[in-house]
Design a protein around this motif. Structure first.
Motif, short mmCIF file in Angstrom:
data_model
loop_
_atom_site.label_atom_id
_atom_site.label_comp_id
_atom_site.label_asym_id
_atom_site.label_seq_id
_atom_site.Cartn_x
_atom_site.Cartn_y
_atom_site.Cartn_z
N ALA A 109 0.51 -1.14 -0.02
CA ALA A 109 0.12 -0.03 -0.02
C ALA A 109 0.79 1.16 0.13
N ARG A 110 1.91 1.08 0.34
CA ARG A 110 3.01 2.34 0.50
C ARG A 110 4.22 2.43 -0.53
N ASN A 111 3.95 1.51 -1.30
CA ASN A 111 4.91 1.33 -2.59
C ASN A 111 6.43 0.92 -2.09
N VAL A 112 6.66 0.34 -0.90
CA VAL A 112 7.71 -0.08 -0.36
C VAL A 112 8.39 -1.39 -1.14
N PRO A 113 9.42 -1.03 -2.04
CA PRO A 113 9.97 -2.19 -3.13
C PRO A 113 10.71 -3.51 -2.46
N LEU A 114 11.27 -3.25 -1.22
CA LEU A 114 12.28 -4.41 -0.46
C LEU A 114 11.95 -4.64 0.79
N ALA A 115 12.15 -5.82 1.31
CA ALA A 115 12.26 -6.17 2.52
C ALA A 115 13.44 -7.00 2.80
N GLU A 116 14.03 -6.84 4.14
CA GLU A 116 15.13 -7.62 4.38
C GLU A 116 15.19 -8.17 5.76
#
Length: 381
Positions: A109-116
């Motif tokens: 929903a917030r257009n965050v492209p990466l998770a680590e």
């Protein structure tokens, strides 16, 4: 058994109970995880913590901590996942999966492209996380510094003062790969329990080393500044502290790799973190400066394009290139190269030998991959 409450964000009133669950599994020291990782576990930032309650108690928690990667001249938002814990009597009910999906929905929903995250790659593999990035580890011995000029009077501990914090921030800000910090976060990071920072203050030769301080087998978790300054601080450590060996964790392509290697008996190259790509087009756009620089350095000739896609996704990303530049754009065209989530991470961020046949088939991939990022150990979540 009562109905479960959640997944939802935890409240400030629930902070002590939440930390009791986390400390049960992750910490056995005074003040627990809140003292160990103060930039993560702060009652004023409950928007980073999701929980599930059952039978009147918090039984599961997953934290997601917004951070911004600096990658050369570009920035990309990447949320770090941590504090993944479920009370042992409530495991096997899918609570961890519910909480992770809760965060994925908020990220999309917030257009965050990466998770680590760190942790067991195989445990999180089916969520789309895959081993990514690289780090060198150097084993440094004091005898390597015998005969090295020392400058002890200029090596001082960081004491929390504003002037020394300003120098630390300046030196850290010159690192090409890092997590972006404001002044408040810098003060929190350098002031965390279990970390000791030494500064060498001498104009252009200034440098610092931050290291763990809980055992004789210490780890250099962060450093910055000149090669000469780093050598002065390390000489001071071996001459003044009761330690025989240091382990330095160093980013790939770092200009001081040669310095650490010169003073090391052994070294190794390891996976750095686990990454999940939620939005390939946005992610690659943020890495486009790194991609262009490497493509130009490769001095390849000819024009071309390659469309990458994630299996089952509606859109893809096209990488178009000429000898002078590279452009990255989202597209709804059918991808020429369609991979599952894990394979895409392995291709873009894995070691050079990951997906080698694809790199050999496409010159743009062989020239620019793997892409680089780095999270210093001082900020692992």
């Amino acid at each position: 058994m009562s109905d479960s409450d959640g997944p939802r964000l935890a409240t400030a009133d629930e902070f002590p109970e939440m930390m009791e669950l986390l400390d049960r599994y992750f910490s056995y020291e005074r003040d627990g995880m809140a003292a160990r990782l103060p930039y993560c576990y702060d009652p004023s930032r409950m928007e980073n913590h999701a929980i599930i309650r059952k039978d009147g108690r918090i039984v599961s928690h997953v934290g997601a901590f917004p951070q911004t990667f600096v990658i050369g001249g570009e920035e990309v938002e990447c949320w770090g996942f941590g504090g993944v814990a479920t009370h042992k009597r409530y495991r096997g009910n899918g609570y961890m999966s519910e909480l992770i999906d809760f965060w994925f929905d908020r990220m999309e929903a917030r257009n965050v492209p990466l998770a680590e995250l760190s942790g067991n790659r195989q445990r999180y593999n089916h969520f789309g996380w895959e081993a990514a990035g690289r780090e060198f580890r150097y084993e440094i011995h004091g005898r390597s510094f015998s005969g090295t000029d020392s400058d002890h009077e200029r090596v001082v501990p960081y004491d929390g003062g504003d002037e020394r914090l300003d120098l630390l921030r300046t030196l850290h800000g010159e690192e090409p790969y890092r997590v972006k910090r404001d002044e408040e976060r810098s003060r929190t990071v350098f002031g965390q329990r279990g970390l000791e920072t030494l500064l060498y203050e001498r104009g252009d030769e200034s440098a610092y080393v931050s290291l763990s301080r809980e055992s004789r087998a210490r780890t250099i978790a962060e450093f910055g500044g000149s090669a000469r300054g780093i050598e002065v601080v390390l000489t001071h450590l071996f001459e003044s502290y009761d330690i025989d060996t240091l382990t330095a964790v160093v980013p790939p392509r770092h200009p001081l790799n040669t310095t650490f290697r010169r003073h090391s008996r052994t070294w190794s190259l390891r996976n750095h973190r686990n990454l999940k790509i939620l939005d390939p087009a946005t992610m690659l756009d943020r890495f486009s400066d790194q991609i262009r620089r490497r493509w130009r350095s490769a001095a390849e000739t000819g024009d071309g394009s390659l469309t990458l896609g994630v299996r089952g996704a509606d859109d893809a990303v096209r990488i178009s290139y000429t000898p002078e530049t590279v452009d990255v754009a989202s597209t709804d065209d059918e991808p020429e190269l369609e991979l599952d989530e894990n394979d895409l991470v392995a291709l873009l961020f894995g070691f050079h030998d990951r997906k080698r046949e694809l790199k050999e088939r496409h010159p743009i991939l062989a020239a620019v991959l793997p892409l680089d990022f780095f999270v210093w150990k001082t900020e692992h979540v």
